[in-house]
Design a protein around this motif. Structure first.
Motif, PDB file in Angstrom:
ATOM      1  N   LYS A  23       2.961  -4.372  -6.829  1.00 58.92           N
ATOM      2  CA  LYS A  23       4.341  -4.111  -7.224  1.00 58.92           C
ATOM      3  C   LYS A  23       5.391  -4.760  -6.322  1.00 58.92           C
ATOM      4  CE  LYS A  23       3.728  -1.382 -10.841  1.00 58.92           C
ATOM      5  NZ  LYS A  23       4.232  -1.743 -12.187  1.00 58.92           N
ATOM      6  N   TYR A  24       4.992  -5.211  -5.140  1.00 65.78           N
ATOM      7  CA  TYR A  24       5.972  -5.744  -4.194  1.00 65.78           C
ATOM      8  C   TYR A  24       5.944  -7.267  -4.173  1.00 65.78           C
ATOM      9  CZ  TYR A  24       5.882  -0.911  -2.553  1.00 65.78           C
ATOM     10  OH  TYR A  24       5.938   0.445  -2.482  1.00 65.78           O
ATOM     11  N   VAL A  57      11.752  -8.368  -3.190  1.00 65.03           N
ATOM     12  CA  VAL A  57      12.261  -8.124  -1.843  1.00 65.03           C
ATOM     13  C   VAL A  57      12.637  -9.440  -1.170  1.00 65.03           C
ATOM     14  CG1 VAL A  57      11.675  -7.155   0.423  1.00 65.03           C
ATOM     15  CG2 VAL A  57      10.733  -6.120  -1.664  1.00 65.03           C
ATOM     16  N   LYS A  73       2.515  -2.377   0.494  1.00 67.34           N
ATOM     17  CA  LYS A  73       3.843  -2.517   1.094  1.00 67.34           C
ATOM     18  C   LYS A  73       4.278  -3.973   0.959  1.00 67.34           C
ATOM     19  CE  LYS A  73       2.224  -3.694   5.735  1.00 67.34           C
ATOM     20  NZ  LYS A  73       2.326  -3.429   7.185  1.00 67.34           N
ATOM     21  N   PRO A  74       5.564  -4.238   1.052  1.00 71.12           N
ATOM     22  CA  PRO A  74       6.024  -5.631   0.985  1.00 71.12           C
ATOM     23  C   PRO A  74       5.543  -6.439   2.191  1.00 71.12           C
ATOM     24  CG  PRO A  74       7.849  -4.086   0.683  1.00 71.12           C
ATOM     25  CD  PRO A  74       6.683  -3.290   1.174  1.00 71.12           C
ATOM     26  N   TYR A 104       3.003 -11.456  -2.923  1.00 76.32           N
ATOM     27  CA  TYR A 104       3.122 -10.153  -3.591  1.00 76.32           C
ATOM     28  C   TYR A 104       1.929  -9.285  -3.198  1.00 76.32           C
ATOM     29  CZ  TYR A 104       0.483 -12.796  -7.221  1.00 76.32           C
ATOM     30  OH  TYR A 104      -0.398 -13.603  -7.913  1.00 76.32           O
ATOM     31  N   SER A 135       7.648 -10.341  -2.449  1.00 72.65           N
ATOM     32  CA  SER A 135       8.498 -10.735  -1.332  1.00 72.65           C
ATOM     33  C   SER A 135       8.828 -12.218  -1.432  1.00 72.65           C
ATOM     34  CB  SER A 135       7.786 -10.457  -0.006  1.00 72.65           C
ATOM     35  OG  SER A 135       7.448  -9.083   0.099  1.00 72.65           O
ATOM     36  N   GLN A 158       9.119  -4.669  -7.497  1.00 70.00           N
ATOM     37  CA  GLN A 158      10.254  -4.671  -6.583  1.00 70.00           C
ATOM     38  C   GLN A 158      10.347  -6.048  -5.924  1.00 70.00           C
ATOM     39  OE1 GLN A 158      10.529  -1.304  -3.891  1.00 70.00           O
ATOM     40  NE2 GLN A 158       9.240  -0.063  -5.242  1.00 70.00           N
ATOM     41  N   ASP A 211       4.479  -7.971   8.852  1.00 74.84           N
ATOM     42  CA  ASP A 211       3.914  -7.264   7.696  1.00 74.84           C
ATOM     43  C   ASP A 211       2.589  -7.859   7.246  1.00 74.84           C
ATOM     44  OD1 ASP A 211       6.110  -5.565   7.553  1.00 74.84           O
ATOM     45  OD2 ASP A 211       7.173  -6.829   6.102  1.00 74.84           O
ATOM     46  N   TYR A 232       1.700  -8.205 -11.571  1.00 75.14           N
ATOM     47  CA  TYR A 232       2.758  -7.251 -11.232  1.00 75.14           C
ATOM     48  C   TYR A 232       2.352  -5.820 -11.560  1.00 75.14           C
ATOM     49  CZ  TYR A 232       3.996  -7.126 -16.217  1.00 75.14           C
ATOM     50  OH  TYR A 232       3.966  -6.961 -17.579  1.00 75.14           O
TER      51      TYR A 232
END
Length: 327
Positions: A226-227, A292, A157-158, A153, A229, A290, A164, A222
């Motif tokens: 926020k991402y 992902v 970005k994710p 997480y 994965s 989010q 990534d 969290y």
């Protein structure tokens, strides 16, 4: 640190809290530590174990659980258990990697195909063999608890694939294996205790971390990352350890009560864990996280060097083969 722990041992002995040397007819309080908060599945499982022990010893043996890092980090509690200042601790098995190398095996990336596969392995002779290996380091392995699948997480970005992850600063547990896994994906591993992660994410000291849903939620990560994965790169289990110094001085009848209660707490913990995962996922989504889907294959493709580096003995290679063969 060593001087501090000796002081802790002296204080515990003076307070009459050490169980070492207590005979079968005397009252016995077992002290157990956990970094997770009250109400967390691992804490509740050890409390359940304590209820069983108290009942079967007719109130003579009790368990007091110190939750929420009240006795320090996982590393602190491991040292206290080894010295005999604590009876038990529940820690991530990753915290034992550099102490008992065979515990690295269940933490190998993408080793387990599913939760069911994990449970079959840990409930078998394979799981017992790994627990037994801790004795030479001064610990009696009592049981395996669940810790779910760990995923990445992040803040900006994710991290949904290896590309990534390039150059990202990712918090890991204080384990060489965890560090190597992150380095294999081209990221910068940053080992630190769980209690420091929230602030480090918030201030940008780190870009990401990796953990399960309940830890992501209960530690409020969290809110600042926020991402989430779903890499699900490891299923590193929790391990319940007892001090061998204290264990060796207990009557066999008391050892049986303790060991049986620990094992019987496992199904209870697994039920709580499954419920907590679902609840935590709901909470983090409502909190704006989010979730992902990740390209797991891209992560798996770079993990061979991790296996080559850490699966170093015939015993470890045999364990990996036997685990992969479990249907």
């Amino acid at each position: 640190m060593f001087k501090l722990n000796l002081k802790l041992v002296s204080m515990a002995a003076a307070a009459g809290l050490l169980s070492a040397g207590v005979g079968s007819a005397q009252a016995l309080e077992l002290r157990s530590a956990d970094i997770h908060p009250e109400g967390y599945p691992t804490v509740m499982a050890v409390q359940k174990m304590g209820d069983l022990i108290k009942e079967r010893s007719q109130g003579r043996i009790t368990v007091k659980v110190f939750s929420g890092s009240a006795l320090g980090s996982e590393g602190d509690s491991i040292e206290q258990v080894k010295l005999g200042a604590l009876s038990m601790t529940r820690v991530s098995s990753a915290a034992m990697h550099n102490i008992c190398e065979v515990t690295r095996i269940p933490s190998l990336p993408f080793l387990f195909r599913s939760t069911e596969h994990l449970h079959k392995v840990l409930d078998s002779a394979i799981g017992e063999q790994i627990l037994k290996s801790c004795e030479q380091a001064g610990f009696v392995g009592l049981a395996w608890y669940d810790s779910g699948a760990r995923s990445m997480y992040s803040r900006g970005k994710p991290i949904a694939n290896v590309a990534d992850a390039k150059g990202a600063k990712i918090r890991v547990q204080q384990s060489d294996l965890s560090v190597a896994m992150i380095e294999a994906i081209g990221a910068n591993a940053t080992p630190m205790p769980l209690g420091e992660v929230y602030t480090s994410l918030k201030t940008g000291l780190i870009d990401a971390a990796e953990n399960n849903y309940p830890s992501y939620e209960s530690a409020h990560h969290y809110e600042v990352a926020k991402y989430f994965s779903k890499t699900e790169h490891t299923m590193t289990p929790e391990i319940l350890l007892f001090s061998k110094r204290q264990w060796d001085k207990l009557p066999e009848a008391d050892r049986k009560i303790i060991r049986d209660a620990a094992r019987e707490s496992v199904p209870y913990m697994r039920k709580l864990w499954a419920e907590r995962e679902a609840k935590s996922l709901e909470i983090v989504k409502k909190g704006g996280a989010q979730v992902v889907e990740a390209d797991k294959a891209s992560f798996q493709a770079v993990m061979k060097p991790v296996y080559d580096r850490f699966v170093t003995t015939d015993e470890m290679r045999d364990l990996v083969q036997r685990i992969q063969a479990v249907k």
